[in-house]
Design a protein around this motif. Structure first.
Motif, mmCIF file in Angstrom:
data_model
loop_
_atom_site.group_PDB
_atom_site.id
_atom_site.type_symbol
_atom_site.label_atom_id
_atom_site.label_comp_id
_atom_site.label_asym_id
_atom_site.label_seq_id
_atom_site.Cartn_x
_atom_site.Cartn_y
_atom_site.Cartn_z
ATOM 1 N N ILE A 119 -2.055 12.692 -1.675
ATOM 2 C CA ILE A 119 -2.998 12.413 -1.304
ATOM 3 C C ILE A 119 -4.099 11.495 -2.501
ATOM 4 O O ILE A 119 -4.478 12.470 -3.767
ATOM 5 N N ILE B 107 -10.832 4.230 -12.300
ATOM 6 C CA ILE B 107 -11.173 2.767 -11.396
ATOM 7 C C ILE B 107 -12.093 2.734 -12.861
ATOM 8 O O ILE B 107 -11.887 1.097 -12.592
ATOM 9 N N LEU B 108 -12.739 3.428 -13.406
ATOM 10 C CA LEU B 108 -12.950 2.569 -14.658
ATOM 11 C C LEU B 108 -12.230 2.175 -16.046
ATOM 12 O O LEU B 108 -12.475 0.888 -15.958
ATOM 13 N N GLN C 141 -9.305 0.610 -14.375
ATOM 14 C CA GLN C 141 -8.571 -1.029 -14.278
ATOM 15 C C GLN C 141 -9.844 -1.573 -14.116
ATOM 16 O O GLN C 141 -9.389 -2.797 -13.856
ATOM 17 N N GLY C 142 -10.925 -1.190 -13.871
ATOM 18 C CA GLY C 142 -12.678 -2.382 -13.620
ATOM 19 C C GLY C 142 -12.090 -2.582 -15.416
ATOM 20 O O GLY C 142 -12.536 -4.267 -15.105
ATOM 21 N N ASP D 245 1.300 1.679 -10.801
ATOM 22 C CA ASP D 245 0.639 0.928 -9.822
ATOM 23 C C ASP D 245 0.456 2.066 -8.293
ATOM 24 O O ASP D 245 -0.684 2.222 -7.627
ATOM 25 N N ARG D 246 1.607 2.547 -8.120
ATOM 26 C CA ARG D 246 1.603 3.517 -6.834
ATOM 27 C C ARG D 246 -0.114 4.119 -6.902
ATOM 28 O O ARG D 246 -0.471 4.861 -5.923
ATOM 29 N N GLU E 43 -3.055 2.724 -6.777
ATOM 30 C CA GLU E 43 -3.896 2.581 -5.580
ATOM 31 C C GLU E 43 -3.741 3.505 -4.954
ATOM 32 O O GLU E 43 -4.936 2.637 -3.604
ATOM 33 N N ALA E 44 -3.229 4.139 -4.493
ATOM 34 C CA ALA E 44 -3.394 5.448 -4.174
ATOM 35 C C ALA E 44 -5.275 5.894 -4.699
ATOM 36 O O ALA E 44 -5.604 5.983 -3.232
ATOM 37 N N TRP F 256 -7.269 3.700 -5.611
ATOM 38 C CA TRP F 256 -8.644 2.722 -4.701
ATOM 39 C C TRP F 256 -8.451 3.147 -3.076
ATOM 40 O O TRP F 256 -9.819 3.281 -3.094
ATOM 41 N N GLY F 257 -7.506 3.124 -2.397
ATOM 42 C CA GLY F 257 -7.395 3.618 -1.398
ATOM 43 C C GLY F 257 -8.528 4.712 -1.230
ATOM 44 O O GLY F 257 -9.076 4.517 -0.449
ATOM 45 N N PHE G 106 -11.060 5.818 -3.089
ATOM 46 C CA PHE G 106 -11.969 5.239 -3.357
ATOM 47 C C PHE G 106 -13.110 4.502 -1.490
ATOM 48 O O PHE G 106 -14.014 4.717 -1.517
ATOM 49 N N SER G 107 -12.058 3.811 -1.741
ATOM 50 C CA SER G 107 -12.900 2.551 -0.230
ATOM 51 C C SER G 107 -13.005 3.426 0.852
ATOM 52 O O SER G 107 -14.202 3.075 1.186
ATOM 53 N N VAL G 108 -11.581 4.596 0.835
ATOM 54 C CA VAL G 108 -12.235 5.179 2.572
ATOM 55 C C VAL G 108 -13.412 5.968 2.071
ATOM 56 O O VAL G 108 -14.054 6.704 3.298
ATOM 57 N N LEU H 263 -16.118 5.355 0.242
ATOM 58 C CA LEU H 263 -17.378 5.301 0.797
ATOM 59 C C LEU H 263 -17.260 4.494 1.995
ATOM 60 O O LEU H 263 -18.391 4.572 2.284
#
Ligand SMILES: [K+]
Ligand SMILES: [K+]
Lengths: 482, 482
Positions: free
Chosen positions: B155, B361-362, B364-365, B390-391, B394-395, B397-398, B400-402, B404
């Protein structure tokens, strides 16, 4: 860094910009509004400064590199923002302070449309025209920035739109060289402006208002010559013209370019961003109209009319008003504001994070859920039939997170200056998304805020317009290393 | 799906859970608080239901698959939440309605600590103990969920903590089988609870309060036996004990496990998440203390004391209070609330998005900004010396966006039920982050909200505790396909 070439370009830019003070000057004479000295001074100061910067280096010819591109792009808006503020300061009316003048000027050039002024209706005609013209010029700059420069710099996944990259608009193969591309785009921009101005005039505006509002419509700017904005005219016809051109102007100009060259319209409906943009508008309009009717805010027909106009105006980040949407019931003000975070399409004059990025983020969120069920499957993120590279997705994520972090940081600073939460978050949202009007104390204008808040919000407009990264990159030490 | 095995586990779980009604029952008899029938009924109903579910399938043995894991994890919280609500409904005091009882029960089990009740001090002792115990049991479940199950399900990037994956805690090689891992973790959890209870007792609490608060401290729960929370005791010593154990409990239990087995502490300071967690706490405490002093909200020493306690309590998502931080000046309420979005470390009882995700996240920003300057460089995102795949990014990021998107959707629904903006956003934040107290109308309790809002927020607590995806995945059609 090729400072000499950068100075040459900057000097040239200022000299060209000084010329844009002449139409308002003519209007000042025509209307005898007593503001001509402000524009004569503005013209002279800008022209001379430009010449002084340009003349020592006018022979320098060097190839520019990506890094110079960032600096020029930022300086373009900062320098024009500063010199554009001159007439606001030197005129007797409105005679703004330094911070207010820069706020108003950058709000125009970034097509944000937030204003520090009240009593717009009684301002001198030349100042009114100048404000509208600032938005139009800003919009011109944005089109080139969005279609030609950002893809080249690779900001926030916008390499998606590089002519040589496979992508939704690859078939359109924009004329390779920037100058030629720019010329074609400006032609389209000008045509749209003329069509819009004619539309307004036929719909009943005076020529002065028609031209002024066409400037701020195609620029997705939102400045008006009246305090009551488009609501002043109370005309369904004018609202229809306005809505049509807001919707058109927030579409990727790459699509318009293709339409113009190939005499076709079918490609619009093959573009995933365009389709998602229409879905967003349609769903929020429907929901708003239903809520406005059910809560008896307006009669049913009036609800639909107000919903269409306000949703298009806010979601495209234009910021015109025919109603006080901030006072609409329950979740509508927030919902419309959130739509402005998506904003216009990439390659348009619209603000916000851009529809394409929101679409890609949703698609990847969906992919993550699918991956949980099928942990070993290879699931590409696709736009239409094209798989999107990880590199672009990462850039979109990076953009999303930095956008959010910048938003929160500026919100904390604004709260620190004493604003209430609703005012603060909507002010940052309205400026970072280049929307214009906010909620709470900044529902109609920003004049009553403290100076710190005004500077922060001016910075926010710039950040938003430059897609955050173009500006932030200048604050990293490694940018300045040889 | 292996429904029979799932039913067997669920039945067993209910039977075990029924036993947890016995300690409050004993307390009810001991204090003669007249609430024993509620617990006798709760015990009987839960035990019988469990037996009825379990007995037809108790012989079934089948290997479970990942998909079953999602379903069991969700059912665990939903079913215990529903049966845990029984004593709140059946007791004369508080005698809650169905929605209130489920809200309170899930708020306990998810260690959110939001309450619908007022007059906590005068509630029956057995109910008080039961609330505290719910949090403690929930915390137990969370530790296993966070350390053993979420990494297995993958997750939101938590595969980072899979024992076989290279990563920051790979050296600790958690005992491979879940049951053994669980045993070890519970041992640590129990030791921390005992130490915390002793600490509170020595610092001056009654044994009843000491045990009750130790339950909700190590669980990062925030329930208290007093309306005034920890502020009731007005004791720097008790605040010190509380702060210490909040900080400890919001750390990855994998690190504690390693410390316990290897008798070492140095590995804490090699863990990037732990270091970033301390940096967050330290910076927000410092800033808060300065602002509180400068605004003369408290005297300097008092400012430091209040800042330490409140920042630790909110940032770790515990939700205890010694001061009304929602009334603190300017940006502090918002700032503390934003810290709760980061929340505790992964693998702890803390809520929020987890410090490790915010850190990634920071990072990668920052990488995206570096990439703009060096477009062709390969720049890995690293934790300590380990590059992150990367996997996993990506998870994250996914996630974080979900997170939000879910936040915004629930916020819109709450606004739709008529709440004001500050109440609505902080209520969603406080429940989704499993924090507890909000701002505005939900500063002290959630009792006055409408039922729709309460259901939405109950769902938010569950979503937050199950790291969003575990629950969302059940709503996708492909999850239910063979
Ligand atoms: K605008
Ligand atoms: K909590």
């Amino acid at each position: 860094m090729h400072y000499k070439v950068i100075l040459r370009i900057l000097g040239l830019l200022l000299m060209i910009f000084s010329i844009t003070m002449l139409p308002p000057l003519a209007i000042s004479y025509g209307y005898h509004d007593g503001t001509h000295m402000a524009f004569i001074s503005g013209f002279t100061i800008t022209l001379l400064t430009g010449f002084i910067i340009w003349s020592p280096v006018y022979r320098v010819r060097e190839d520019l590199r990506t890094r110079d591109g960032f600096l020029i792009t930022v300086l373009f808006w900062v320098v024009l923002g500063l010199f554009g503020a001159i007439p606001f300061m030197l005129s007797k009316d409105p005679g703004l302070s330094f911070v207010d003048a820069v706020f108003e000027s950058l709000s125009g050039l970034t097509t944000t449309g937030a204003t520090v002024m009240t009593g717009i209706d009684v301002l001198p005609e030349s100042i009114l025209f100048y404000r509208q013209q600032l938005q139009w010029l800003g919009g011109m700059g944005i089109i080139v920035l969005a279609v030609a420069i950002l893809p080249m710099l690779g900001i926030g996944g916008m390499q998606l739109y590089r002519a040589e990259t496979p992508g939704p608009v690859k078939d359109s193969k924009l004329t390779p060289r920037i100058t030629e591309t720019a010329k074609a785009l400006w032609y389209i921009y000008l045509s749209l402006t003329i069509a819009c101005a004619l539309g307004y005039w036929i719909a009943g505006m005076t020529p002065f208002d028609a031209i002024g509002h066409s400037f701020s419509t195609v620029a997705i700017g939102g400045f008006s010559t009246h305090d009551a904005s488009i609501g002043y005219f109370d005309s369904p016809l004018i609202e229809g013209v306005c809505t049509f051109f807001m919707v058109i102007s927030a579409i990727n100009f790459g699509l318009h370019f293709f339409a113009w060259r190939q005499r076709t319209f079918s490609h619009y409906f093959q573009d995933p961003e365009f389709k998602f943009y229409l879905i967003i508008l349609f769903s929020i309009i429907s929901l708003s109209a239903v809520v406005l009717t059910l809560t008896e805010t307006y009669a049913p027909v009036e609800s639909i009319r107000k919903a269409i106009f306000e949703v298009v105006s806010i979601a495209t980040t234009t910021g015109f008003a025919t109603a006080d949407f901030a006072q609409w019931p329950v979740m509508l003000p927030f919902l419309l504001f959130v739509a402005a975070f998506a904003g216009g399409c990439a390659g348009s004059t619209g603000g916000g994070m851009k529809v394409i990025r929101v679409l890609l983020i949703l698609k990847q969120g969906h992919r993550e859920i699918k991956r949980l069920i099928h942990p070993n499957a290879v699931i590409p993120v696709k736009l239409g039939r094209e798989p999107i590279s990880d590199r672009i997705l990462e850039a979109v994520w990076g953009f999303f997170s930095v956008y959010l972090i910048v938003f929160i940081l500026m919100l904390i600073i604004l709260l620190g200056t004493g604003l209430d939460q609703v005012t603060a978050w909507s002010a940052v949202g309205a400026t970072l998304n280049n929307l214009g009007p906010g909620l709470g104390e900044v529902e109609t204008h920003y004049g009553d805020l403290n100076s710190t808040a005004k500077w922060v919000l001016t910075f926010a407009m710039l950040l938003g317009r430059l897609e955050v990264f173009t500006l932030l990159v200048l604050f990293t030490p490694s940018f300045w290393k040889r």
